[in-house]
Design a protein around this motif. Structure first.
Motif, PDB file in Angstrom:
ATOM      1  N   THR A 102      -5.236  25.214   9.278  1.00  0.00           N
ATOM      2  CA  THR A 102      -5.157  24.871   8.178  1.00  0.00           C
ATOM      3  C   THR A 102      -6.900  24.143   8.317  1.00  0.00           C
ATOM      4  N   ARG A 103      -6.916  24.066   9.598  1.00  0.00           N
ATOM      5  CA  ARG A 103      -8.657  24.031   9.440  1.00  0.00           C
ATOM      6  C   ARG A 103      -9.628  24.787   9.472  1.00  0.00           C
ATOM      7  N   ASP A 104      -8.980  25.905   9.819  1.00  0.00           N
ATOM      8  CA  ASP A 104     -10.062  27.090   9.217  1.00  0.00           C
ATOM      9  C   ASP A 104     -10.074  27.768   7.495  1.00  0.00           C
ATOM     10  N   TYR A 105      -8.441  27.317   7.238  1.00  0.00           N
ATOM     11  CA  TYR A 105      -8.609  27.464   5.609  1.00  0.00           C
ATOM     12  C   TYR A 105      -9.436  26.134   5.357  1.00  0.00           C
ATOM     13  N   LEU A 106      -9.876  25.116   5.472  1.00  0.00           N
ATOM     14  CA  LEU A 106     -10.505  24.149   4.914  1.00  0.00           C
ATOM     15  C   LEU A 106     -12.402  24.145   5.069  1.00  0.00           C
ATOM     16  N   ARG A 107     -12.141  24.701   6.382  1.00  0.00           N
ATOM     17  CA  ARG A 107     -13.744  24.916   6.930  1.00  0.00           C
ATOM     18  C   ARG A 107     -14.298  26.162   5.633  1.00  0.00           C
ATOM     19  N   LEU A 108     -13.525  27.171   5.201  1.00  0.00           N
ATOM     20  CA  LEU A 108     -13.740  28.113   4.302  1.00  0.00           C
ATOM     21  C   LEU A 108     -13.975  27.438   2.720  1.00  0.00           C
ATOM     22  N   ALA A 151     -20.676  15.898  13.098  1.00  0.00           N
ATOM     23  CA  ALA A 151     -19.229  16.219  12.261  1.00  0.00           C
ATOM     24  C   ALA A 151     -18.825  15.001  12.315  1.00  0.00           C
ATOM     25  N   GLU A 152     -19.467  13.962  13.490  1.00  0.00           N
ATOM     26  CA  GLU A 152     -18.967  12.146  13.683  1.00  0.00           C
ATOM     27  C   GLU A 152     -18.173  11.371  12.719  1.00  0.00           C
ATOM     28  N   PRO A 153     -17.715  10.839  12.273  1.00  0.00           N
ATOM     29  CA  PRO A 153     -17.141  10.252  11.792  1.00  0.00           C
ATOM     30  C   PRO A 153     -18.143   8.978  11.025  1.00  0.00           C
ATOM     31  N   SER A 154     -18.457   8.296   9.732  1.00  0.00           N
ATOM     32  CA  SER A 154     -19.086   7.267   9.969  1.00  0.00           C
ATOM     33  C   SER A 154     -17.898   6.109   9.452  1.00  0.00           C
ATOM     34  N   ARG A 155     -19.149   5.002   9.554  1.00  0.00           N
ATOM     35  CA  ARG A 155     -18.312   3.816   9.016  1.00  0.00           C
ATOM     36  C   ARG A 155     -17.495   4.096   8.001  1.00  0.00           C
ATOM     37  N   ALA A 156     -18.468   4.102   6.642  1.00  0.00           N
ATOM     38  CA  ALA A 156     -17.716   5.185   5.283  1.00  0.00           C
ATOM     39  C   ALA A 156     -16.741   5.835   5.322  1.00  0.00           C
ATOM     40  N   ASP A 157     -16.585   6.626   5.987  1.00  0.00           N
ATOM     41  CA  ASP A 157     -15.596   7.273   6.890  1.00  0.00           C
ATOM     42  C   ASP A 157     -14.126   7.202   6.559  1.00  0.00           C
ATOM     43  N   ARG A 158     -14.603   6.003   7.583  1.00  0.00           N
ATOM     44  CA  ARG A 158     -13.397   5.286   8.648  1.00  0.00           C
ATOM     45  C   ARG A 158     -13.199   4.515   7.129  1.00  0.00           C
ATOM     46  N   LEU A 187     -10.028  15.027   7.937  1.00  0.00           N
ATOM     47  CA  LEU A 187     -11.401  16.760   8.882  1.00  0.00           C
ATOM     48  C   LEU A 187     -12.335  16.697   8.160  1.00  0.00           C
ATOM     49  N   ILE A 188     -13.213  16.722   9.278  1.00  0.00           N
ATOM     50  CA  ILE A 188     -14.818  16.028   8.495  1.00  0.00           C
ATOM     51  C   ILE A 188     -15.452  17.405   9.210  1.00  0.00           C
ATOM     52  N   PHE A 189     -15.986  18.504   8.921  1.00  0.00           N
ATOM     53  CA  PHE A 189     -16.603  20.034   8.742  1.00  0.00           C
ATOM     54  C   PHE A 189     -18.328  19.533   8.530  1.00  0.00           C
ATOM     55  N   ALA A 190     -19.064  19.784   9.969  1.00  0.00           N
ATOM     56  CA  ALA A 190     -20.681  20.664   9.785  1.00  0.00           C
ATOM     57  C   ALA A 190     -20.529  21.439  10.923  1.00  0.00           C
ATOM     58  N   GLY A 191     -20.987  22.345  10.011  1.00  0.00           N
ATOM     59  CA  GLY A 191     -21.421  23.983  10.555  1.00  0.00           C
ATOM     60  C   GLY A 191     -19.744  24.311  11.119  1.00  0.00           C
ATOM     61  N   ASP A 192     -19.997  24.241  12.057  1.00  0.00           N
ATOM     62  CA  ASP A 192     -19.011  25.217  13.289  1.00  0.00           C
ATOM     63  C   ASP A 192     -18.661  24.164  14.030  1.00  0.00           C
ATOM     64  N   THR A 193     -18.494  23.034  13.561  1.00  0.00           N
ATOM     65  CA  THR A 193     -18.129  21.869  14.532  1.00  0.00           C
ATOM     66  C   THR A 193     -17.119  21.262  13.597  1.00  0.00           C
ATOM     67  N   SER A 194     -16.121  20.437  13.800  1.00  0.00           N
ATOM     68  CA  SER A 194     -15.206  19.604  12.400  1.00  0.00           C
ATOM     69  C   SER A 194     -14.636  18.148  13.744  1.00  0.00           C
ATOM     70  N   VAL A 195     -14.128  17.373  12.995  1.00  0.00           N
ATOM     71  CA  VAL A 195     -13.338  16.304  13.642  1.00  0.00           C
ATOM     72  C   VAL A 195     -12.072  15.423  12.864  1.00  0.00           C
ATOM     73  N   SER A 196     -11.303  15.609  13.474  1.00  0.00           N
ATOM     74  CA  SER A 196     -10.115  15.113  13.155  1.00  0.00           C
ATOM     75  C   SER A 196      -9.785  13.560  13.154  1.00  0.00           C
ATOM     76  N   LEU A 197      -9.659  12.889  12.006  1.00  0.00           N
ATOM     77  CA  LEU A 197      -9.848  11.220  12.541  1.00  0.00           C
ATOM     78  C   LEU A 197      -8.045  11.377  13.137  1.00  0.00           C
ATOM     79  N   ALA A 198      -7.452  11.746  12.816  1.00  0.00           N
ATOM     80  CA  ALA A 198      -6.114  11.658  12.991  1.00  0.00           C
ATOM     81  C   ALA A 198      -5.890  11.966  14.648  1.00  0.00           C
ATOM     82  N   GLU A 199      -7.032  12.329  14.957  1.00  0.00           N
ATOM     83  CA  GLU A 199      -5.852  13.130  16.491  1.00  0.00           C
ATOM     84  C   GLU A 199      -7.692  12.104  17.733  1.00  0.00           C
ATOM     85  N   GLN A 200      -8.398  11.362  16.419  1.00  0.00           N
ATOM     86  CA  GLN A 200      -9.460  10.103  17.687  1.00  0.00           C
ATOM     87  C   GLN A 200      -8.815   8.710  17.130  1.00  0.00           C
TER      88      GLN A 200
END
Length: 226
Positions: A111-117, A182-189, A210-223
């Motif tokens: 799912t993450r790879d799909y969204l990144r693409l 990729a880190e979530p901002s206050r607005a993202d939260r 999920l937030i994507f920036a370049g080759d990195t990503s961050v999951s708010l659920a995982e955080q």
């Protein structure tokens, strides 16, 4: 070593190496060399690939390059750019087919790879949603809002309306950060919490953002932010 790959030992030629050992055995320059097919004066396709990766920093940055920059490089041009976009489109469609048949929760990497693409190469911030059925399989992917490089306005009412239109049981949100962080901002939260609350009123779950920036990503659920 000769600049002509055809003069190399067979086991060291990227195409033959791929056929004998599989794509995972190849380095990024070797994979890119197969795509390029030919080098330029004084450089083999592998040498050209190494130079390109050094220029762009990594393979992901090259894939995200716009046409103007891509075609500035010697040995590249509109035809190669069109081929690259075709490769990316095929990869998107392949991953879309894969994730549509699987539970998004049991195969989060796909799912993450799909969204990144889906979001690769976007110069502006784009907020998108994956709408899921009761078994958490993909119903549809839709870019919902497009903003500037500084942010996108997200309206929970529109997300709820679209989710109901798809008869979705759950959604996964995603957006890109063209800034490269990729880190979530206050607005993202904040928008994530607003979406969770709005969709809960119609019994639709937000599984992740999920937030994507370049080759990195961050999951708010995982955080733990969902």
């Amino acid at each position: 070593m000769s600049t002509r790959i055809s003069d190399w030992p067979v086991a060291e030629r990227p195409r033959e190496k791929l056929l004998a050992r599989g794509a995972d055995a190849l380095s990024d320059p070797e994979l890119l060399a197969i795509f390029l097919r030919t080098g330029v004066a004084g450089l083999s396709a592998v040498d050209l690939a190494r130079d390109l990766l050094a220029e762009y920093g990594n393979l992901g940055a090259l894939l995200r390059a716009d046409q103007a920059r891509f075609c500035q490089t010697s040995g590249l041009g509109p035809a190669k750019y069109a081929q690259l976009q075709a490769v990316l489109a095929m990869a998107r469609r392949h991953l879309a087919s894969e994730v549509s048949q699987r539970c998004a929760l049991t195969d989060p990497d796909a799912t993450r790879d799909y969204l990144r693409l889906q979001l690769v190469g976007m110069q502006h911030e784009v907020f998108a949603c994956v709408f899921l059925d009761t078994r958490h399989r993909v119903i549809a992917f839709e870019p919902m809002f497009r903003g500037t490089i500084d942010g996108a306005a997200v309206y929970p009412r529109e997300v709820v309306k679209t989710a109901l239109g798809h008869n979705a049981a759950a959604i996964i949100c995603a957006h890109n950060h063209p800034s490269g962080v990729a880190e979530p901002s206050r607005a993202d939260r904040d928008i994530t919490r607003r979406l969770v609350d709005a969709l809960a009123l119609v019994d639709i779950r937000v599984l992740d953002h999920l937030i994507f920036a370049g080759d990195t990503s961050v999951s708010l659920a995982e955080q733990g932010l969902l």
